[in-house]
Motif scaffolding. Structure first.
Motif, short mmCIF file in Angstrom:
data_model
loop_
_atom_site.label_atom_id
_atom_site.label_comp_id
_atom_site.label_asym_id
_atom_site.label_seq_id
_atom_site.Cartn_x
_atom_site.Cartn_y
_atom_site.Cartn_z
N TYR A 147 -4.32 1.54 2.84
CA TYR A 147 -3.57 0.37 2.37
C TYR A 147 -2.60 0.72 1.25
O TYR A 147 -1.59 0.04 1.05
N PRO A 155 2.29 2.97 2.21
CA PRO A 155 3.12 2.15 3.11
C PRO A 155 3.52 2.88 4.39
O PRO A 155 3.60 2.27 5.45
N ASP A 181 -4.79 -5.72 -3.83
CA ASP A 181 -3.72 -6.34 -3.05
C ASP A 181 -3.61 -5.73 -1.65
O ASP A 181 -2.53 -5.74 -1.05
N ALA A 226 -2.20 -8.11 1.03
CA ALA A 226 -0.75 -8.29 0.94
C ALA A 226 -0.02 -7.08 1.50
O ALA A 226 0.99 -7.23 2.21
N ARG A 227 -0.49 -5.89 1.21
CA ARG A 227 0.15 -4.68 1.71
C ARG A 227 0.11 -4.63 3.24
O ARG A 227 1.10 -4.30 3.89
N VAL A 271 -0.38 -7.21 5.40
CA VAL A 271 0.38 -8.32 5.99
C VAL A 271 1.87 -8.03 5.96
O VAL A 271 2.60 -8.31 6.92
N ARG A 272 2.34 -7.45 4.86
CA ARG A 272 3.76 -7.11 4.77
C ARG A 272 4.15 -6.11 5.86
O ARG A 272 5.15 -6.30 6.56
N ALA A 273 3.33 -5.07 6.02
CA ALA A 273 3.63 -4.05 7.03
C ALA A 273 3.55 -4.64 8.44
O ALA A 273 4.39 -4.33 9.30
N HIS A 327 3.98 -7.77 9.40
CA HIS A 327 5.09 -8.68 9.65
C HIS A 327 6.35 -7.91 9.97
O HIS A 327 7.09 -8.25 10.93
N LEU A 328 6.62 -6.86 9.23
CA LEU A 328 7.81 -6.05 9.48
C LEU A 328 7.76 -5.39 10.86
O LEU A 328 8.79 -5.19 11.51
N LEU A 336 -2.56 -16.16 1.60
CA LEU A 336 -1.48 -15.23 1.92
C LEU A 336 -1.25 -15.17 3.43
O LEU A 336 -0.11 -15.20 3.90
N CYS A 372 2.19 -16.21 6.01
CA CYS A 372 2.84 -14.93 6.34
C CYS A 372 3.86 -15.03 7.47
O CYS A 372 4.65 -14.11 7.67
#
Length: 312
Positions: free
Chosen positions: A49, A52, A75, A78-79, A81-83, A85-86, A119, A123
């Motif tokens: 996690y 990135p 976090d 969050a890490r 979910v960000r990856a 989503h991208l 979060l 998302c």
């Protein structure tokens, strides 16, 4: 493609085992070599996690993902979910906890789980939340003292929890990962009845065919035992959780497992029957010595009697 994080953990490895053979599966672990007992068709990737680039590789081409995070207060959600989503992941199925529904629960672990749920809802991907009660497998923490001393030690032995078989959690997760109709749903998962540690001890003893003793830990003894396994802030959260259980906050039984899977939730007796080898007491024949592991366990555990607690 289905991605499973936490594939070396209690629930994650059961999810991998239960996914249909026709589904493409990828598992993410810091050390993929530790992911054992899986089909050769399962793809293993190294992922962390905190890295990135490794997350981006893990989520590439993934349609649905099973998310397990364990760094309380961190976090990692969050890490990931960000990856995800991208990368265009469509749905994330997150392992949370039933305590998030109890607004009297304000301990560190519950606050962290609530933040993770919030979060995920925001998302932009589909999401499903799994909120289990304590795992039946937490009783494996008693295995050494049962084997060596025929004794279970726990805090608040007469407080009840509707504990759940991790296999049932995994079965619901598989449905949410591979079927339609689970997006935007939050599933509270329990076993078929609320049990106390004393009751679990009695059931274990009957299955083993031996008489097991139960010894109540004091709060200070439970804290000392937990501090050997967890950071102090997590220990205090676990003790707060135990107080809520003592007050009856964890005894409610839900029928969610049956509603999602079409079969009743498994009992503690059923789970324990499949794991008796872990609890089988050491047999001391006349003229022989107790096995060394038991001697070591007894020496380290008996002076303060703080060797085990439920850890939930």
């Amino acid at each position: 493609m289905v991605l499973v994080t936490g594939a070396t953990g209690t629930v994650g490895r059961e999810v991998v085992r239960r996914l249909p053979a026709h589904v493409r599966v990828r598992v993410m672990a810091r050390d993929p070599a530790k992911v054992t007992g899986v089909s050769p068709a399962v793809e293993r990737v190294a992922g962390d996690y905190g890295d990135p680039r490794s997350l981006a590789r893990a989520v590439a081409g993934v349609r649905t993902a099973f998310l397990v995070t364990t760094r309380v207060g961190g976090d990692d959600d969050a890490r990931f979910v960000r990856a995800a989503h991208l990368a265009g992941v469509q749905r994330v199925v997150k392992l949370s906890a039933a305590a998030v529904l109890d607004w009297q629960a304000d301990d560190l672990i519950t606050r962290w789980q609530r933040a993770g749920e919030e979060l995920l809802r925001a998302c932009g991907m589909e999401w499903t939340l799994l909120r289990p009660r304590a795992f039946m497998s937490n009783s494996l923490a008693w295995a050494a003292s049962v084997r060596c001393e025929r004794t279970v030690r726990a805090l608040y032995g007469t407080s009840a929890s509707a504990c759940v078989d991790p296999g049932d959690i995994a079965e619901v997760a598989v449905r949410a990962l591979t079927e339609q109709g689970h997006a935007g749903r939050a599933y509270t998962l329990t076993g078929p009845q609320a049990l106390t540690a004393v009751g679990q001890t009695q059931q274990l003893g009957r299955l083993l065919g031996v008489r097991l003793r139960f010894e109540e830990l004091s709060r200070s003894q439970a804290r000392a035992g937990l501090l050997r396994r967890y950071p102090a802030p997590v220990v205090e959260a676990l003790l707060q959780s135990a107080e809520r259980q003592r007050a009856g906050a964890k005894a409610r039984v839900e029928d969610t497992v049956a509603a999602v899977t079409g079969r009743p939730a498994r009992s503690f007796r059923g789970w324990a029957g499949e794991h008796l080898e872990a609890f089988a007491p050491a047999v001391e024949e006349p003229g022989t010595q107790v096995p060394g592991s038991c001697v070591q366990h007894a020496r380290s555990a008996r002076p303060r009697r703080t060797d085990r607690s439920e850890g939930t």
